[in-house]
Each structure stands twice: as C-alpha cells, then as structure tokens.
Write an enzyme that holds these catalytic residues in place. Structure first.
Site: not given
Ligand code: ACM
Length: 653
Positions: A310
C-alpha cells in the site's frame, strides 16, 4: 489387535467417538479401551536429549495436573514404568528451519502411550495431540487407544500479529504463542512497525522507539525472551518492518528518511497515508543497512519481512528530486520505483544473511527469486508469483478483522482457485499461509477473542490433508479446542463477561448478555467508516461481542432441523428481552446506542414466532433494515429468521 481398528479417513463426522483433535491428523486409527490418566501418570524419555522436549514434557504434566486435579510429578522416569514414553531420534536444528521435520507417531494403548519422532519438533506436535486426547472418563481421565501418524501439509503455518495500531504487551504475545503451539502453528509473524507505532528498541537509532511509540515498545531483551519462548514451542519468529510506506512512525524521529519534509507525528487514524521513505537517496539505504543489520542480529530466523504494501506514491509524485532521479534512471512509474527500492533493500537483507519476504506489492520483474511473497490480495497474485519462480504464502481470506465465521475461513485453501492450476514444481513453492490479526480494532483485552478459536480452524487447513472439510465436524472440534485453549491462559472466552459488566456499571448483565450473545461486530471497513482512531476506546458492545456468535450458529442449526420447541424457546427469550434490557441501556451513555438493536431483536423474534404460528405478514422491508449495522454491530440471527420464514411458507411435499 489391528482387526478391531477402524481407519478414520479425513474428518469422518459419522463416527460418534471421533476425538476432539484440531488440526485433524494425517492418519488416525482408533483402538479399543483407553489409557487412564491418574496419579501414576509419568513420562520417560529415550533418545537425543533436547531442552525443548524436556520443557514440553514438563508442561504436559503441569497441564494434566491442572486438568485432572491429580498431583502429578514432573520429570522423567524409567521407561519400563512410564505411562508416556517419548522417543526422539535426533537433535533438531540450532535455529528452527523452514521445512524441518515435524512428523510424529503416537500410539496409545490401555497400558502405555508411545510418542516417537525423528526431530524434537515432531515430539512437540505429538504432545499437543496427546493433550487434546485427554477427556474425563467414568473412573478417571482417559486417553483413548489410538494410533496416529501425522505430519503437516504445509511447512509455513503462521499467525501475523500487528502490534503497531494497538500495542500488545509481552504477556499477550506469550499467551498467543501458547495458543499457536496448541494447534501446531509454527511461525509468529510480528508486525513491529507501521504508521501508528514503532514497537521495538533500536540501540543504533533510538529515536525510532523514543519518538515513534508513545513509550510502548519491546526492549531487545524482551524480544530475545519472546524468541526463546517461541523456540521452546517449535515456533519461528519472523519480524516485519513495513517499508517504504506504512512508515510514519519512523519519520517522527528521523524525518530525513521520508520523501517530504517533516515534522511528522505518530498517525492516529487508520488507512493508507502519503508518507513513504525516499528511495532516491543513498542516505536512506545507509540508514536501512544499519537498522536491518541490527535487527538481523537480534532475530535468528532466516526470513526478514520488509512489508512493501500500500504505497500510494503521493509523496514521490510531489518531490522534484525523486522525479529527477526517476528520469535519470529511466524509472517509468511508482511501481518501478518501488521495485528499485525493494531490490536495494533485498540486497541489504541478503548482506545480513537473511531471505527477504514481502507483501504482494513487492512482486515486480527482475527481482531475485529468493524473495517470499505473502499474498493478502488472493490466490491469483500468489499463483503469478509461483509461476515466476517465487515462493509464497497465502493470507488473503485469513483476515480475522473481516469478521468472517470459522466456516468461511476454514474453506480458504492455499492450493485452491488459481493456485490449483499450477504445475507440481510451481505448487511446491506455495509454502503455506498465515492468519492475519490487524490491530486497528483490538486491544490486549479482546484481541484473543478475535484470534481464537477461529485461527484453530485455519491451523487445521494448513496442517491437515486437503480433503478435511466437514464443517459440522470442524465446529464440534473447534468448540472443544476453544475450551482447552482457555487453560493455556488465552482470554478469548473469559474477557467477555467482565467487558459486559463494565458496560452495565452496577446493573445486572443478564439481559445485556442475551443481546450481546446474538450480535456480530462490524468488520474493519465498516468501523473505519465510523471514523475511529487509535485513541477510540475499545470499550463498547461491538468490542465485547464475540466474532461469530455461537448462539446464532446454534440457532441456525435448530432452524435447519426445524426443532420447533427449541426455536420457540429462543424466540420468546429474545422477544421479551427488550423490556428488561431497555432500562439498563437507558442508564448508560455507553449502552444507549444499543436501544435500536435491542428493539430490532425483539421485533425479529416476534416475526419468527408469527412465522412459526402461520401468522405471516410481509416483513421484507423490516428484515432488510434489521440486516444493517446498529452502532457497529449486526444482529446475527437475521438470516435464520429469513430461513424460518421460507421454511414455514414453502409448500409441503
Ligand atoms: C495489507 O493488508 N495491507 C498487507
């Protein structure tokens, strides 16, 4: 003797005497009779001495003493007189290795139990099986006669615990390691840093914990204590330091690592944020070399997790120096910039003697193939990674904060869907999976209730033969294992009533418990929408409620069986509860928000009773409304009420 034995294939639900084992063993044959566990119980040991085996045998005796009330003596006896003979044929690795032999053979007769394994890890696994077999008999506690030959399906069976969003003190970690050992999980993935907290002492870069943790971090001595505790239970410890994103807490003390000038503060909200490490500056890699070197020396495991999930690239886009760096190095986009960063960090991790692990997003062309991909996005990226030559583990589908029932989690398989289409060599790269406990909405008080007992069902998926899929059998054994997990110190059951009592103040909790027993906490997405932060107290009904209400599950079974008398008894209880509960709810600012849930429960029950009596009116609009969240909880019996209505209205054959 063999002729009396029945071979139990998979999880054979039809056998009345099926023992409450979880994970279900690879091969099991029940015998006749049972071994008594009484004051004469003792253990003896043959073979290569191993401190883990000796400590585990002592724990077994202590656990049995607690369970049976019989004062048993710890320590080893002469094998001719021992009731449990442990034979371990060789010493294990000095540092527990991925894929180290965990197989064992356990044979129990009315005279004696014999546990044999090639490696201490097999003995540890077999002792947990032995403990799960102990049940009260007519005259004493007993272990049924049985022969078990067992080994895991996957070598990597993990629990991931986020200690950043909410701090988890040492005792929480330790009791969860005990729970993991009980169900044969063997990797503790410790998510030690994220935007909301940096949770480990660095001696080289002390501002990481001094400014990034609110004072909640593990000292290096405590980390060593956890690693030793885990090793004693056959569990590897893999640390994760999430980078280049999810790293705000690092920047509070070291803003120069970030891609935009500070100052930074510990993030209190949840989600994806802009701050990310600057991949264009050599000073970033110099820092990481120092930090990773320090951590690689502290954590003995061969694997080192660098996160990588992310990264939104916002800070990179806005930084002229980073943009110039990308042009100069012909890096076309943020994805490739992250791949450049991953490659550099992978080199550092390798230099310090470790193998790199990262979330799906680190997957990019031309990275070294020793990287292990942990997929949180599904079997598809996992299959893609395996096709490209990477090893991988599955976490998508095992997110406990999604609040799915054990039956859903249980059916997710690392080798089904896209990964089922892999060839044998590619399949062998799928090492297993990890349950994920993200901690936005858990505190030390209720975290066990989110992890357990559901993780035991997932542990079975990782350990047992693929065809072990009978949900009714799973739930029956899960309930038994859940009770036993409590004795190891987990608080998944015991924290419930104190939380309800706190909510109720000096009022009785009977009617509150009736409501709480049938509500389901909202999942993480829904709770994020309610603008919760790290500072939101986790002291409401949604926090006390257990994930997947057992009462709702039991009620669903009654509706499936159309057990009219019992259905009616529950419905009357629920219909009449609101009148008792409302005065309690009205007196507490914490509980007032539950008034609509209590009213809806009462009305749902009334509708159910009308359906039972054949007095149906059209309630579809109300049922739709009742499915919605009430103060971040759901009424878990709505599907059963709908089913009841359709059962009584369907034409009789
Ligand atoms: C995640 O759930 N961002 C690894």
């Amino acid at each position: 003797m063999t002729k009396f034995w029945i071979l139990l294939l998979g999880a054979a639900a039809w056998l009345p005497a099926q023992p409450n084992l979880m994970p279900w063993p690879a091969k099991i044959a029940m015998g006749e009779g049972s071994l008594a566990i009484d004051q004469n119980f003792n253990t003896s040991f043959i073979g290569t001495p191993d401190s883990r085996v000796q400590a585990a045998a002592r724990r077994v005796v202590r656990q049995l003493a607690l369970q049976t009330g019989i004062p048993l003596t710890e320590g080893f006896r002469d094998p001719t007189h021992a009731r449990l003979i442990i034979r371990c044929d060789s010493a294990g690795e000095a540092i527990q290795k991925l894929g180290e032999d965990e197989s064992y053979r356990l044979e129990v007769t009315p005279q004696q139990a014999r546990l044999r394994a090639a490696n201490p890890l097999g003995i540890l696994r077999g002792l947990e099986t032995f403990l799960q077999l102990v049940e009260p008999g007519a005259k004493s506690f007993v272990v049924p006669s049985v022969v078990i030959e067992d080994q895991p399906r996957f070598p990597w069976r993990g629990l991931h615990l986020d200690v950043s969003r909410h701090w988890m003190p040492l005792e929480v970690v330790k009791r969860n390691l005990d729970g993991m050992a009980a169900v044969k999980l063997n990797v503790f993935h410790w998510h030690l840093s994220d935007d909301q907290g940096f949770r480990i002492e660095s001696k080289r870069f002390p501002k990481l914990q001094e400014l990034g943790s609110d004072g909640h971090y593990y000292t290096q001595d405590q980390v060593r204590e956890v690693i030793a505790y885990a090793r004693d239970r056959g569990i590897r410890v893999v640390p994760e330091f999430d980078m280049p994103g999810h790293a705000t807490s690092w920047f509070v003390g070291y803003p120069e690592l970030a891609s935009a000038p500070g100052p930074y503060a510990i993030e209190r909200k949840f989600g994806v944020f802009d701050p990310a490490m600057d991949p264009s500056r050599e000073s970033t890699y110099e820092f990481l070399d120092g930090f990773i070197g320090e951590m690689a020396a502290l954590f003995p495991d061969a694997f080192f997790h660098i996160g990588g999930d992310e990264v939104n690239g916002e800070q990179w886009k806005k930084n002229a120096q980073i943009q110039a760096f990308m042009r100069e190095h012909q890096i076309k986009d943020n994805h490739d910039l992250q791949a450049y960063f991953t490659k550099r960090v992978q080199q550092i991790v390798t230099k310090h003697g470790k193998r790199t692990e990262g979330w799906d997003e680190v997957l990019a062309a031309d990275l070294p193939k020793d990287i292990v991909i942990q997929s949180w996005q599904g079997q598809k990226p996992l299959a893609e990674a395996a096709r490209q030559g990477y090893s991988g583990i599955l976490s998508a589908g095992y997110y406990l904060d999604h609040m799915e029932p054990a039956s859903t989690l249980y059916m997710v398989d690392p080798l089904e869907q896209e990964t089922a289409t892999l060839n044998a060599a590619e399949k062998s790269r799928i090492l297993g999976g990890e349950v994920c406990m993200w901690s936005e909405y858990v505190s030390p008080e209720n975290v066990d209730s989110r992890i357990w007992p559901r993780s035991a069902a997932i542990a079975e998926r990782f350990w047992s033969p693929q065809e072990t899929k009978d949900i009714a059998s799973m739930y029956r054994r899960l309930d038994a294992v859940s009770r036993k997990l409590e004795w190891s110190g987990l608080t998944h059951l015991s924290s419930y009533l104190p939380m309800l009592r706190r909510l109720a103040g000096d009022q009785p909790i009977d009617s509150l418990k009736i409501l709480a027993d049938v509500v389901q906490p909202a999942n993480q997405d829904a709770r994020d929408e309610a603008n919760n932060t790290q500072q939101t107290p986790l002291n409401r009904l949604v926090d006390a409620a257990r994930s997947k209400s057992k009462t709702a599950r039991d009620f669903a079974v009654l509706v499936d069986k159309m057990d009219r008398d019992q259905i009616r008894a529950w419905l009357i209880l629920w219909r009449d509860n609101d009148a008792k509960l409302e005065p309690v709810l009205e007196k507490s600012f914490l509980l007032m928000e539950e008034i609509p849930a209590s009213k809806d429960l009462s009305r749902l029950a009334t509708i159910g009773l009308e359906a039972l009596d054949g007095r149906l009116s059209d309630q579809r609009a109300f049922l739709e409304q009742a499915k919605k969240l009430h103060a971040e909880v759901e009424l878990a019996i709505v599907p059963s009420i709908e089913k009841l209505i359709s059962r009584v209205t369907e034409p009789r054959p």
